[in-house]
Each structure stands twice: as structure tokens, then as C-alpha cells.
Design an enzyme around this catalytic site. Structure first.
Site, PDB file in Angstrom:
ATOM      1  N   THR A  22       7.068 -10.631   1.995  1.00 13.28           N
ATOM      2  CA  THR A  22       7.199  -9.854   0.764  1.00 13.28           C
ATOM      3  C   THR A  22       8.108 -10.587  -0.210  1.00 13.28           C
ATOM      4  O   THR A  22       8.910 -11.432   0.198  1.00 13.28           O
ATOM      5  CB  THR A  22       7.805  -8.453   1.055  1.00 13.28           C
ATOM      6  N   ASN A  57       9.848  -8.543  -2.217  1.00 14.17           N
ATOM      7  CA  ASN A  57      10.616  -7.375  -2.649  1.00 14.17           C
ATOM      8  C   ASN A  57      11.814  -7.143  -1.720  1.00 14.17           C
ATOM      9  O   ASN A  57      11.651  -6.747  -0.564  1.00 14.17           O
ATOM     10  CB  ASN A  57       9.670  -6.167  -2.662  1.00 14.17           C
ATOM     11  N   GLY A 108      14.040  -4.855  -1.754  1.00 11.72           N
ATOM     12  CA  GLY A 108      14.201  -3.454  -1.361  1.00 11.72           C
ATOM     13  C   GLY A 108      13.420  -3.153  -0.092  1.00 11.72           C
ATOM     14  O   GLY A 108      13.912  -2.491   0.824  1.00 11.72           O
ATOM     15  N   GLU A 111      -2.463 -11.106  -4.329  1.00 13.98           N
ATOM     16  CA  GLU A 111      -2.823  -9.689  -4.282  1.00 13.98           C
ATOM     17  C   GLU A 111      -4.108  -9.495  -5.056  1.00 13.98           C
ATOM     18  O   GLU A 111      -4.184  -9.784  -6.241  1.00 13.98           O
ATOM     19  CB  GLU A 111      -1.718  -8.821  -4.895  1.00 13.98           C
ATOM     20  N   ASP A 145       1.863  -2.751   1.395  1.00 11.53           N
ATOM     21  CA  ASP A 145       1.486  -2.422   0.022  1.00 11.53           C
ATOM     22  C   ASP A 145       1.728  -0.931  -0.179  1.00 11.53           C
ATOM     23  O   ASP A 145       1.361  -0.121   0.677  1.00 11.53           O
ATOM     24  CB  ASP A 145       0.027  -2.771  -0.259  1.00 11.53           C
ATOM     25  N   TYR A 161      10.239   2.909  -8.168  1.00  7.74           N
ATOM     26  CA  TYR A 161      10.145   4.280  -8.685  1.00  7.74           C
ATOM     27  C   TYR A 161      11.139   5.249  -8.030  1.00  7.74           C
ATOM     28  O   TYR A 161      11.110   6.449  -8.327  1.00  7.74           O
ATOM     29  CB  TYR A 161       8.721   4.813  -8.469  1.00  7.74           C
ATOM     30  N   ARG A 169       7.333   4.497   3.760  1.00  8.46           N
ATOM     31  CA  ARG A 169       7.503   3.234   4.491  1.00  8.46           C
ATOM     32  C   ARG A 169       8.076   3.495   5.875  1.00  8.46           C
ATOM     33  O   ARG A 169       7.645   2.893   6.854  1.00  8.46           O
ATOM     34  CB  ARG A 169       8.406   2.287   3.688  1.00  8.46           C
TER      35      ARG A 169
END
Ligand code: ITT
Length: 216
Positions: free
Chosen positions: A6, A8, A10, A32, A61, A175, A200
């Protein structure tokens, strides 16, 4: 060694919190595809990540689904975050009084080998052409889609309901500040608290239980 692929940070924090030393994060921006389901995007990404890493990988995802907007932004959540921004998405939902939403996450695992039957679905690549749009979102080309290897990919889903609220909290990512669950936004939770109830966390729990059996 299992790689969590990833870009990301986070996601990495949450996966490390859950899986601990089992997993090593790799910062690789796998192609992607543009598709109308998280499953298709994650399965394609897992094959690409496996080709890149050459060993067991997971990719993840995820997206925010606003019920009254027919699931928008859903699989397009990253694009919408980049273009509109989460505050405007939140304002739009609140103005339209469409505040019921879900976060969904699909974890896709690939190690190049087939899988024994279990309740979690296996993607064998046959959905290509059905719901994978010809146009790709980043570096993948249509040709790559056609040449994609069909190694099986195991999929684990998690979802959590919530409501869209004015942004609150400094933690999490994406978000999280506008997504409230049981009176608390995800950005107001620690990674551990978020994992205990999040999309998640739920997908990771299913994966972790299954993966233990595979590696025993
Ligand atoms: P990778 O594909 O490299 O893993 P990404 O950030 O592009 O990283 P996604 O495509 O899964 O990851 O993310 C889709 C969008 O949803 C993106 O805008 C994220 O910020 C957001 N998102 C994903 N998981 C989230 C979560 O747990 N909380 C808040 N926003 C999240």
C-alpha cells in the site's frame, strides 16, 4: 513473510496494530483499475503486487458508501477525496440529508497457489470484461488487463455502518473525520479502537483467522 502492499500509511498503522510482526509493509503503488466493485480493484491489485513482490501479499481496497447517493463515492473514494475533498462530500451529504453511510474494505490475498474451499470468495479473474472498465485509473493499460495472469486471489470483506457528520478528530486518515459510529468519529479513535469495529478491522479479523490455518 507476508507483505502488505500500500501507499497509505494510515492503513499500515491499522494493519500493523492488528497483525503485528506477521506483516511487512511495502510502499508500492500497484496499478489500480477503474471498476465498479472494490473486489475487482483489490483482486487485480493483488496479482500485480504478487508479481512485484514475488511472495505472499495482501492489498486492501476501501471506500465510503453513502446510501442515499447509491453508494457514491464507493470505489471512486480516492478520486473524490482528491478532487472534492472530504469536507465537501460531508457538506453535500448533510445538505441533502443523506447521512447514512457505510465504510467497506476488501482485503485481497495472493501467494500464487490455489485455495481450499472456505466461505470467503476466490477471484479467479473471470470477472474481467464484465465489470472492469476498459479505461484504467492509473498506470495500468488495457493491454495489461488482457495479459493479467489469473493466479487465484482470496477476498475478505468487512463493512461498518455510520453517519456523515461535521468533521471531528485528529486521528485516522481519509474520510475518518466525517464518519461517526456510535457517537464517535473514526478520527476520534485510536488505531486499536478503530480496528475493533471498523471495516478494515473486520476484514483483517477474517483474514487473520484464515491465514493462521494456511500457515499452520
Ligand atoms: P493504496 O491503494 O495504496 O492502499 P489508497 O489511499 O489509494 O492506498 P484506497 O484506494 O483503498 O487506498 O482508498 C480509497 C479512499 O478511501 C481514499 O480516499 C482513502 O483515504 C479512503 N479510505 C480508505 N480506507 C479508509 C478508512 O479506513 N478511513 C477513512 N478513509 C479511508
Amino acid at each position: 513473510m507476508l507483505r502488505y502492499v500500500t501507499t497509505n500509511e494510515g492503513k499500515v498503522r491499522e494493519a500493523e496494530e492488528y497483525l503485528g510482526d506477521e506483516v511487512k509493509a511495502i510502499d508500492y503503488d500497484y496499478p489500480e483499475i477503474q471498476a465498479d466493485s472494490l473486489e475487482a480493484v483489490a483482486a487485480y491489485g493483488a496479482r500485480k503486487a504478487y508479481d512485484y513482490a514475488g511472495g505472499p501479499v495482501i492489498v486492501d481496497d476501501a471506500g465510503l458508501y453513502i446510501e442515499g447517493f447509491n453508494g457514491f463515492p464507493g470505489p471512486y473514494s480516492a478520486y473524490v477525496e482528491d478532487t472534492l475533498g472530504i469536507e465537501r462530500v460531508g457538506r453535500l451529504a448533510r445538505r441533502e440529508e443523506e447521512i447514512r453511510a457505510q465504510f467497506r474494505c476488501v482485503i485481497a490475498y495472493c501467494d500464487g497457489d490455489p485455495f481450499e474451499a472456505s466461505p470467503d470468495p476466490v477471484d479467479t479473474g473471470e470477472r474481467r470484461g464484465q465489470d472492469i472498465a476498459a479505461e484504467n485509473r492509473s498506470t495500468a493499460t488495457t493491454d495489461e488487463t488482457v495479459e493479467e495472469s489469473d493466479v487465484p486471489v482470496k477476498l475478505f470483506m468487512g463493512a461498518v455502518p455510520g453517519t456523515i457528520v461535521e468533521p471531528r478528530g485528529e486521528g485516522g486518515f481519509g474520510y475518518d473525520p466525517i464518519f461517526e459510529h456510535d457517537g464517535t468519529t473514526f478520527a476520534e479513535m485510536s488505531a486499536e479502537e478503530k480496528n475493533a469495529i471498523s471495516h478494515r478491522g473486520r476484514a483483517l479479523a477474517k483474514f487473520a483467522e484464515w491465514y493462521q490455518g494456511r500457515t499452520d
